[in-house]
Design a protein around this motif. Structure first.
Motif, PDB file in Angstrom:
ATOM      1  N   ASP A  58       0.848  -1.206   0.000  1.00  0.00           N
ATOM      2  CA  ASP A  58       0.000   0.000   0.000  1.00  0.00           C
ATOM      3  C   ASP A  58       0.875   1.244   0.000  1.00  0.00           C
ATOM      4  O   ASP A  58       1.631   1.484   0.945  1.00  0.00           O
ATOM      5  N   PRO A  59       0.783   2.067  -1.036  1.00  0.00           N
ATOM      6  CA  PRO A  59       1.636   3.262  -1.090  1.00  0.00           C
ATOM      7  C   PRO A  59       1.289   4.294  -0.027  1.00  0.00           C
ATOM      8  O   PRO A  59       2.105   5.176   0.268  1.00  0.00           O
ATOM      9  N   ASP A  60       0.094   4.189   0.554  1.00  0.00           N
ATOM     10  CA  ASP A  60      -0.301   5.147   1.582  1.00  0.00           C
ATOM     11  C   ASP A  60       0.169   4.763   2.980  1.00  0.00           C
ATOM     12  O   ASP A  60       0.094   5.575   3.905  1.00  0.00           O
ATOM     13  N   VAL A  61       0.632   3.515   3.140  1.00  0.00           N
ATOM     14  CA  VAL A  61       1.210   3.107   4.418  1.00  0.00           C
ATOM     15  C   VAL A  61       2.665   3.524   4.419  1.00  0.00           C
ATOM     16  O   VAL A  61       3.458   3.064   3.599  1.00  0.00           O
ATOM     17  N   THR A  62       3.019   4.401   5.314  1.00  0.00           N
ATOM     18  CA  THR A  62       4.359   4.973   5.303  1.00  0.00           C
ATOM     19  C   THR A  62       5.325   4.080   6.057  1.00  0.00           C
ATOM     20  O   THR A  62       4.939   3.255   6.879  1.00  0.00           O
ATOM     21  N   GLY A  63       6.606   4.286   5.771  1.00  0.00           N
ATOM     22  CA  GLY A  63       7.634   3.468   6.384  1.00  0.00           C
ATOM     23  C   GLY A  63       8.163   4.016   7.679  1.00  0.00           C
ATOM     24  O   GLY A  63       9.119   3.482   8.230  1.00  0.00           O
TER      25      GLY A  63
END
Length: 359
Positions: free
Chosen positions: A341-346
């Motif tokens: 998911d690109p919206d879950v940040t690292g």
């Protein structure tokens, strides 16, 4: 009705009915309308969830579903004690989503917007998302572990079906989606399709026993649901936490909403709420009208058998074990979704948000 008009009605309900109550601390929107534009159409089978915050550690019984200015509202209470720590809210899969956006209706103390300011920037950080997924997984495990094989059959069905349905919430939370109640299975299917794991969806339905059920069979049992529901509403007296789901105001959701799913080809997805609502009706009837409970019981048992494949306690216990064995694979899928998911940040997210607790 448009979502904006329904929200405006909710705001007026809060001002008229919630704000004057002792211990009132504010109110906010929750549920499926969060994030939807004001001009979106609100289906008759949908309601607007409003959470009223109270200073009381033991809130009053929730009003539940009610009709106000043509809008169908679902009113519930939450103690401020459950919201005062932003880290606890961020870790709770049923609380955090309401503070991803500014959903505040009324905030006389300023604490709700302070909570939003603390939660929103961290909502999509991977470690917080993972904690919420763990929260959902724990709900599956703990509620299945608490299963009482000596309970009446309708209570056994409820005790098995709801934690089984929370498997969908693990996936929805991983994808930063609303962990909806009645529409959890269509929502989970959409997530699995979007993240290229469609092979898991038949397995989710299989845990309910409805992967291969026919539309004709489901439609027949929705008819029985309508008869049981309409017989239950006038005799219901004993309060249960779900009592507002078994009222005339709730019929568009409980019965018509199931027919709506069938009409759009989602008959398998309708099974969860059909059987859950039937079981709740019998929980009420067993207490408030035992004769009617006995009269309608064959229809309930037939629905459970034909829609889920369960005919007794042994089947429920076996299905509970299937769910438990499935959880490691479900968790792997949730981890894959979080990673993709690109919206879950690292960001680590391990540091607690500032300004806590909000006393």
């Amino acid at each position: 009705m448009r979502v904006g008009a329904a929200r405006a009605a909710a705001v007026r309900w809060v001002a008229e009915h919630a704000r004057p109550a002792p211990g009132y601390r504010g109110a906010y929107f929750s549920g499926s309308t969060v994030g939807r534009p004001d001009d979106a159409e609100l289906a008759p089978s949908s309601d607007v969830d409003v959470v009223v915050v109270t200073a009381q550690d033991e809130p009053p019984a929730k009003p539940g579903k009610l009709r106000y200015e043509e809008a169908l509202l679902e009113i519930s209470y939450v103690p401020w004690a459950e919201l005062r720590d932003p880290a606890a809210v961020l870790s709770s899969y049923h609380l955090a989503g309401s503070f991803r956006e500014d959903t505040v209706i009324d905030d006389p103390t300023g604490r709700l917007r302070a909570l939003y300011a603390d939660v929103s920037p961290h909502f999509a950080e991977r470690s917080w998302v993972r904690r919420r997924c763990l929260d959902a997984r724990h709900r599956v495990e703990s509620r299945l572990a608490a299963f009482d094989a000596s309970a009446p059959f309708h209570e056994q069905v409820t005790a098995w079906m709801f934690p089984t349905g929370v498997t969908t919430h693990v996936l929805l939370v991983a994808a930063l989606r609303n962990p909806t109640v009645r529409l959890r299975y269509p929502a989970a299917r959409d997530v699995l399709t979007a993240y290229r794991r469609p092979e898991l969806y038949p397995e989710l339905l299989g845990l309910l026993g409805c992967a291969d059920v026919s539309e004709r069979r489901v439609r027949r049992h929705v008819g029985e649901l309508a008869r049981t529901f309409d017989a239950t509403v006038p005799v219901a007296r004993t309060p249960f936490f779900f009592s507002s789901d078994l009222t005339a105001q709730a019929r568009p959701i409980a019965v018509d909403g199931s027919l709506e799913l069938l009409d759009r080809g989602e008959h398998r997805e309708a099974v969860f709420w059909v059987v859950a609502t039937l079981a709740r009706c019998h929980t009420v009837l067993a207490v408030d009208d035992p004769a009617l409970h006995a009269a309608r019981l064959p229809a309930f048992e037939a629905a459970v058998a034909e829609l889920t494949g369960i005919t007794g306690t042994a089947d429920v216990l076996a299905r509970r074990e299937e769910v438990t064995r499935f959880l490691p694979r479900l968790w792997t899928a949730a981890e894959d979704i979080m990673a993709a998911d690109p919206d879950v940040t690292g960001k680590s997210g391990d540091a607690l948000p500032p300004h806590r607790p909000l006393c």
